[in-house]
Design an enzyme around this catalytic site. Structure first.
Site, PDB file in Angstrom:
ATOM      1  N   THR A 132       1.035  -1.540  -0.432  1.00 51.53           N
ATOM      2  CA  THR A 132       0.034   0.235  -0.128  1.00 51.53           C
ATOM      3  C   THR A 132       1.067   1.194   0.182  1.00 51.53           C
ATOM      4  O   THR A 132       1.705   1.742   0.263  1.00 51.53           O
ATOM      5  CB  THR A 132      -0.854   0.211   1.337  1.00 51.53           C
ATOM      6  OG1 THR A 132      -1.711   1.406   1.212  1.00 51.53           O
ATOM      7  CG2 THR A 132      -0.481  -0.636   2.363  1.00 51.53           C
ATOM      8  N   GLU A 134      -0.157   3.742   1.796  1.00 49.19           N
ATOM      9  CA  GLU A 134       0.488   4.206   3.503  1.00 49.19           C
ATOM     10  C   GLU A 134       1.554   3.774   3.847  1.00 49.19           C
ATOM     11  O   GLU A 134       1.691   4.635   4.883  1.00 49.19           O
ATOM     12  CB  GLU A 134      -0.127   3.588   4.336  1.00 49.19           C
ATOM     13  CG  GLU A 134      -1.873   3.882   3.884  1.00 49.19           C
ATOM     14  CD  GLU A 134      -2.361   5.469   4.212  1.00 49.19           C
ATOM     15  OE1 GLU A 134      -2.243   5.547   5.957  1.00 49.19           O
ATOM     16  OE2 GLU A 134      -2.762   6.157   3.653  1.00 49.19           O
ATOM     17  N   TYR A 156      -2.439   0.185  10.676  1.00 51.30           N
ATOM     18  CA  TYR A 156      -2.240  -0.479   9.465  1.00 51.30           C
ATOM     19  C   TYR A 156      -0.893  -0.625   8.452  1.00 51.30           C
ATOM     20  O   TYR A 156      -0.821  -1.640   8.069  1.00 51.30           O
ATOM     21  CB  TYR A 156      -3.571   0.187   9.070  1.00 51.30           C
ATOM     22  CG  TYR A 156      -3.456  -0.304   7.407  1.00 51.30           C
ATOM     23  CD1 TYR A 156      -3.671  -1.608   6.974  1.00 51.30           C
ATOM     24  CD2 TYR A 156      -3.022   0.238   6.254  1.00 51.30           C
ATOM     25  CE1 TYR A 156      -3.880  -2.243   5.596  1.00 51.30           C
ATOM     26  CE2 TYR A 156      -3.305   0.525   5.125  1.00 51.30           C
ATOM     27  CZ  TYR A 156      -4.029  -1.028   4.671  1.00 51.30           C
ATOM     28  OH  TYR A 156      -4.001  -1.559   3.136  1.00 51.30           O
ATOM     29  N   LYS A 160       1.232  -3.443   7.806  1.00 55.14           N
ATOM     30  CA  LYS A 160       1.617  -3.832   5.742  1.00 55.14           C
ATOM     31  C   LYS A 160       3.262  -3.358   5.365  1.00 55.14           C
ATOM     32  O   LYS A 160       3.740  -4.205   5.244  1.00 55.14           O
ATOM     33  CB  LYS A 160       0.750  -2.444   5.071  1.00 55.14           C
ATOM     34  CG  LYS A 160      -0.369  -2.879   5.409  1.00 55.14           C
ATOM     35  CD  LYS A 160      -0.745  -4.495   3.948  1.00 55.14           C
ATOM     36  CE  LYS A 160      -2.361  -4.659   3.691  1.00 55.14           C
ATOM     37  NZ  LYS A 160      -1.802  -5.553   2.779  1.00 55.14           N
TER      38      LYS A 160
HETATM   39  P1  NAP Z   1     -11.626  -4.640   1.402  1.00 54.05           P
HETATM   40  O1  NAP Z   1     -12.461  -4.524   0.456  1.00 54.05           O
HETATM   41  O2  NAP Z   1     -10.868  -4.422   2.329  1.00 54.05           O
HETATM   42  O3  NAP Z   1     -11.457  -6.521   2.190  1.00 54.05           O
HETATM   43  C1  NAP Z   1     -10.467  -6.786   2.380  1.00 54.05           C
HETATM   44  C2  NAP Z   1     -10.687  -8.312   2.316  1.00 54.05           C
HETATM   45  O4  NAP Z   1      -9.555  -9.219   3.918  1.00 54.05           O
HETATM   46  C3  NAP Z   1     -12.088  -8.656   3.008  1.00 54.05           C
HETATM   47  O5  NAP Z   1     -12.656 -10.563   1.987  1.00 54.05           O
HETATM   48  C4  NAP Z   1     -12.046  -9.648   4.143  1.00 54.05           C
HETATM   49  O6  NAP Z   1     -13.340 -10.486   4.683  1.00 54.05           O
HETATM   50  C5  NAP Z   1     -10.735 -10.288   4.341  1.00 54.05           C
HETATM   51  N1  NAP Z   1     -10.739 -10.158   5.513  1.00 54.05           N
HETATM   52  C6  NAP Z   1     -10.176  -9.435   6.693  1.00 54.05           C
HETATM   53  N2  NAP Z   1      -9.964  -9.590   7.795  1.00 54.05           N
HETATM   54  C7  NAP Z   1     -10.376 -11.415   7.515  1.00 54.05           C
HETATM   55  C8  NAP Z   1      -9.869 -11.872   8.294  1.00 54.05           C
HETATM   56  N3  NAP Z   1      -9.492 -12.068   9.347  1.00 54.05           N
HETATM   57  N4  NAP Z   1      -9.171 -13.241   7.125  1.00 54.05           N
HETATM   58  C9  NAP Z   1      -9.801 -13.570   6.660  1.00 54.05           C
HETATM   59  N5  NAP Z   1     -10.268 -12.907   5.702  1.00 54.05           N
HETATM   60  C10 NAP Z   1     -10.099 -12.006   6.091  1.00 54.05           C
HETATM   61  O7  NAP Z   1     -10.063  -4.178   1.217  1.00 54.05           O
HETATM   62  P2  NAP Z   1     -10.004  -3.980  -0.836  1.00 54.05           P
HETATM   63  O8  NAP Z   1      -9.805  -2.346  -0.634  1.00 54.05           O
HETATM   64  O9  NAP Z   1     -10.602  -5.196  -1.681  1.00 54.05           O
HETATM   65  O10 NAP Z   1      -8.231  -4.200  -0.591  1.00 54.05           O
HETATM   66  C11 NAP Z   1      -7.144  -5.487  -0.526  1.00 54.05           C
HETATM   67  C12 NAP Z   1      -5.874  -5.789  -0.411  1.00 54.05           C
HETATM   68  O11 NAP Z   1      -5.335  -4.389  -0.780  1.00 54.05           O
HETATM   69  C13 NAP Z   1      -5.680  -5.454   1.187  1.00 54.05           C
HETATM   70  O12 NAP Z   1      -4.884  -5.837   1.669  1.00 54.05           O
HETATM   71  C14 NAP Z   1      -5.590  -3.405   2.023  1.00 54.05           C
HETATM   72  O13 NAP Z   1      -4.791  -3.568   2.848  1.00 54.05           O
HETATM   73  C15 NAP Z   1      -4.115  -3.685   0.057  1.00 54.05           C
HETATM   74  N6  NAP Z   1      -4.530  -2.470  -0.021  1.00 54.05           N
HETATM   75  C16 NAP Z   1      -6.127  -1.534  -0.507  1.00 54.05           C
HETATM   76  C17 NAP Z   1      -5.659  -0.800  -1.491  1.00 54.05           C
HETATM   77  C18 NAP Z   1      -7.028  -0.235  -2.156  1.00 54.05           C
HETATM   78  O14 NAP Z   1      -7.337   1.119  -1.912  1.00 54.05           O
HETATM   79  N7  NAP Z   1      -8.295  -0.723  -2.183  1.00 54.05           N
HETATM   80  C19 NAP Z   1      -4.312   0.359  -2.000  1.00 54.05           C
HETATM   81  C20 NAP Z   1      -2.883  -0.960  -0.993  1.00 54.05           C
HETATM   82  C21 NAP Z   1      -3.793  -1.827  -0.483  1.00 54.05           C
HETATM   83  P3  NAP Z   1     -14.778  -9.779   5.283  1.00 54.05           P
HETATM   84  O15 NAP Z   1     -15.553  -9.238   3.247  1.00 54.05           O
HETATM   85  O16 NAP Z   1     -15.238 -10.459   5.374  1.00 54.05           O
HETATM   86  O17 NAP Z   1     -14.989  -8.815   5.398  1.00 54.05           O
HETATM   87  O1  F7E Z   2      -9.414   7.321   3.714  1.00 60.44           O
HETATM   88  C1  F7E Z   2      -9.831  11.421   4.653  1.00 60.44           C
HETATM   89  C2  F7E Z   2      -9.106  10.629   5.632  1.00 60.44           C
HETATM   90  O2  F7E Z   2     -10.604   5.625   4.091  1.00 60.44           O
HETATM   91  C3  F7E Z   2      -8.495   8.729   2.465  1.00 60.44           C
HETATM   92  C4  F7E Z   2      -7.387   1.815   2.323  1.00 60.44           C
HETATM   93  O3  F7E Z   2      -7.483   1.384   1.170  1.00 60.44           O
HETATM   94  O4  F7E Z   2      -5.993   3.077   0.819  1.00 60.44           O
HETATM   95  C5  F7E Z   2      -7.361   3.411   1.397  1.00 60.44           C
HETATM   96  O5  F7E Z   2      -6.553   4.272   2.580  1.00 60.44           O
HETATM   97  C6  F7E Z   2      -8.626  10.017   2.969  1.00 60.44           C
HETATM   98  C7  F7E Z   2      -8.005   9.863   4.406  1.00 60.44           C
HETATM   99  O6  F7E Z   2      -8.648   5.334   2.756  1.00 60.44           O
HETATM  100  C8  F7E Z   2     -13.150  10.601   5.809  1.00 60.44           C
HETATM  101  O7  F7E Z   2      -8.484  10.948   6.760  1.00 60.44           O
HETATM  102  C9  F7E Z   2     -12.284  12.070   5.872  1.00 60.44           C
HETATM  103  O8  F7E Z   2      -6.615  11.234   4.455  1.00 60.44           O
HETATM  104  O9  F7E Z   2     -10.871   6.358   2.417  1.00 60.44           O
HETATM  105  P1  F7E Z   2      -9.856   6.279   2.835  1.00 60.44           P
HETATM  106  P2  F7E Z   2      -7.508   5.733   3.127  1.00 60.44           P
HETATM  107  O10 F7E Z   2      -6.521   6.121   4.755  1.00 60.44           O
HETATM  108  O11 F7E Z   2      -5.444   5.821   2.621  1.00 60.44           O
HETATM  109  C10 F7E Z   2      -4.943   2.439   1.026  1.00 60.44           C
HETATM  110  C11 F7E Z   2      -3.788   3.015   0.150  1.00 60.44           C
HETATM  111  C12 F7E Z   2      -4.872   1.743   1.902  1.00 60.44           C
HETATM  112  O12 F7E Z   2      -4.243   0.706   1.613  1.00 60.44           O
HETATM  113  C13 F7E Z   2      -6.084   1.516   2.952  1.00 60.44           C
HETATM  114  O13 F7E Z   2      -6.401  -0.041   3.107  1.00 60.44           O
HETATM  115  O14 F7E Z   2      -9.544  10.898   3.295  1.00 60.44           O
HETATM  116  N1  F7E Z   2     -11.312  11.489   5.005  1.00 60.44           N
HETATM  117  N2  F7E Z   2     -13.510  12.771   6.309  1.00 60.44           N
HETATM  118  C14 F7E Z   2     -12.168  10.269   5.563  1.00 60.44           C
HETATM  119  N3  F7E Z   2     -11.450   8.731   5.835  1.00 60.44           N
HETATM  120  C15 F7E Z   2     -13.390   8.359   5.853  1.00 60.44           C
HETATM  121  N4  F7E Z   2     -12.404   7.100   5.913  1.00 60.44           N
HETATM  122  N5  F7E Z   2     -13.617   8.497   6.420  1.00 60.44           N
HETATM  123  C16 F7E Z   2     -14.381   9.929   6.615  1.00 60.44           C
HETATM  124  O15 F7E Z   2     -15.581  10.476   7.118  1.00 60.44           O
END
Ligand code: NAP
Ligand code: F7E
Length: 346
Positions: A132, A134, A156, A160
């Site tokens: 990520t 992050e 988090y 990671k």
């Molecule tokens: P997501 O929608 O939150 O999906 C996470 C998945 O992990 C869900 O299927 C969840 O199951 C499963 N999970 C959580 N805890 C678990 C456990 N203890 N055992 C087995 N499964 C578990 O995340 P995503 O957006 O698809 O992202 C996929 C991956 O990429 C994650 O590792 C995330 O951290 C990483 N990532 C995401 C982004 C982004 O912007 N989306 C960017 C960079 C990296 P449930 O459905 O039961 O909750």
């Molecule tokens: O927040 C701000 C918050 O929770 C984006 C995950 O997929 O991407 C994701 O993490 C921004 C942050 O994503 C609200 O403070 C304001 O600055 O949508 P987010 P994230 O934290 O960037 C990375 C790449 C991952 O790896 C993670 O798994 O938006 N923000 N107001 C808010 N965020 C949330 N959630 N809710 C609010 O009300």
């Protein structure tokens, strides 16, 4: 040619749903690990789930948990995958401050558990680790790439960080084909409801159609590089098709603040928004002079990642990968999906 078999952890999440469809289209047999929950958690993949009793089924689900080595070992031995995509994580940054130990167990040690299984069971299995942006946390450089130093700003991100380095260590120590995809934020209609893009779009639609009056958010000034999940899962697959395992940044190279994202969504929904105040006191006001957006400290993080912007030169060079979906189209896709779900039109 022997059929490729993929195992996806986190199959019920946003990326799991897109990656499953992508790999099935490529002719893979796809197995997914889902955790047991008292309410159904498969809505994102229900559309592709075949009856497993059918002999031609290519999509299978198994109960398992990232915190439970025995279940992971059992599934990997049974499925005998050629590729494992480790997408499972407690992926919400704000939640990770409230559940730091669980986040570390799932997100950091979970990766180790899978790598150990590969090392002990079959070293030919290729491994993708969901890294990520992050990891960059506080970055001095405007653009972040594979050489930018890491600075974890949340439990988090720290989890990671461990997963990132343990993936590299197993690659170097045991000669595994293991890659880190350092993905910047990617969104879609399948995004979880508490992430900011989905929350903004869903909230503003509810306001427009009189279902809700106000949307309460956190920090509107942070900036993100937002892409479409559909494009990003292709990059995951490409990483595992290379001759050599390498780590890649995946991003769009364009950055917007949360405030700008709200303005773009309002434009798409024909809501005229103006702003009053600053910082946590900022308020979004509609044409009728009503406050429709407010901030509350409940949604702020103890430490924030203020600015992320990715450079994908390496991915362009080695994977020939480029993002396809502009942010306007991403917003439109989510709006269309939300309107359908909320049964509103116009
Ligand atoms: P997501 O929608 O939150 O999906 C996470 C998945 O992990 C869900 O299927 C969840 O199951 C499963 N999970 C959580 N805890 C678990 C456990 N203890 N055992 C087995 N499964 C578990 O995340 P995503 O957006 O698809 O992202 C996929 C991956 O990429 C994650 O590792 C995330 O951290 C990483 N990532 C995401 C982004 C982004 O912007 N989306 C960017 C960079 C990296 P449930 O459905 O039961 O909750
Ligand atoms: O927040 C701000 C918050 O929770 C984006 C995950 O997929 O991407 C994701 O993490 C921004 C942050 O994503 C609200 O403070 C304001 O600055 O949508 P987010 P994230 O934290 O960037 C990375 C790449 C991952 O790896 C993670 O798994 O938006 N923000 N107001 C808010 N965020 C949330 N959630 N809710 C609010 O009300």
């Amino acid at each position: 040619m022997k059929k490729k078999i993929a195992l996806i952890t986190g199959v019920t999440g946003q990326d799991g749903a897109y990656l499953s469809r992508f790999l099935l289209k490529k002719g893979y047999i796809v197995h997914g690990i889902k955790r047991r929950s008292s309410s159904l958690n498969t809505w994102r993949i229900d559309g592709i789930y075949d009856d497993p009793l059918k002999t031609k089924s290519k999509f299978f689900l198994h109960h398992g948990d990232m915190t439970d080595s025995l279940s992971l070992e059992r599934i990997i031995k049974m499925v005998k995958p050629s590729e494992i995509y480790n997408l499972a994580a407690q992926s919400h940054v704000k939640v990770s401050f409230e559940q730091p130990e669980y986040t570390a167990n799932t997100t950091a040690i979970g990766a180790l558990r899978i790598l150990e299984c590969i090392k002990n069971f079959d070293k030919r299995i290729k491994y993708y680790q969901a890294g990520t942006s992050e990891l960059f946390g506080v970055s001095k450089s405007k653009f972040q790439d594979e050489n930018t130093p890491f600075y974890a700003r949340s439990p988090y991100s720290a989890a990671k960080l461990y997963a990132h380095w343990i993936t590299i260590n197993y690659r170097e120590a045991y000669n595994l084909f293991a890659c880190n995809g350092i993905l910047f934020n990617h969104e879609s209609p399948m995004r979880g409801e508490t992430f900011v893009t989905k929350k903004i779009i869903s909230g503003l639609i509810k306001i427009k159609y009189g279902i809700e009056k106000k949307l309460i958010l956190g920090n509107l000034y942070s900036k993100r590089d937002w892409g479409h999940a559909k494009d990003y899962v292709e990059a995951m697959w490409l990483m595992l098709q290379q001759k050599k395992p390498r780590d890649f940044v995946i991003a769009t190279g364009k950055q917007y603040s949360v405030k700008k994202f709200i303005e773009m969504t309002c434009k798409e929904l024909n809501i005229n928004i103006s702003w009053k105040g600053k910082g946590i006191n900022i308020k979004g006001i509609n044409e009728q002079g009503k406050i429709i957006i407010e901030c509350n400290k409940k949604y702020f993080r103890p430490t924030e990642v203020e600015s992320l912007l990715g450079s994908t030169k390496k991915a362009n060079k080695y994977l020939n990968w480029k993002p396809k979906t502009p942010i306007k189209k991403l917003i439109k896709d989510i709006i269309d999906f939300e309107k359908k779900s909320l049964k509103v039109n116009g």
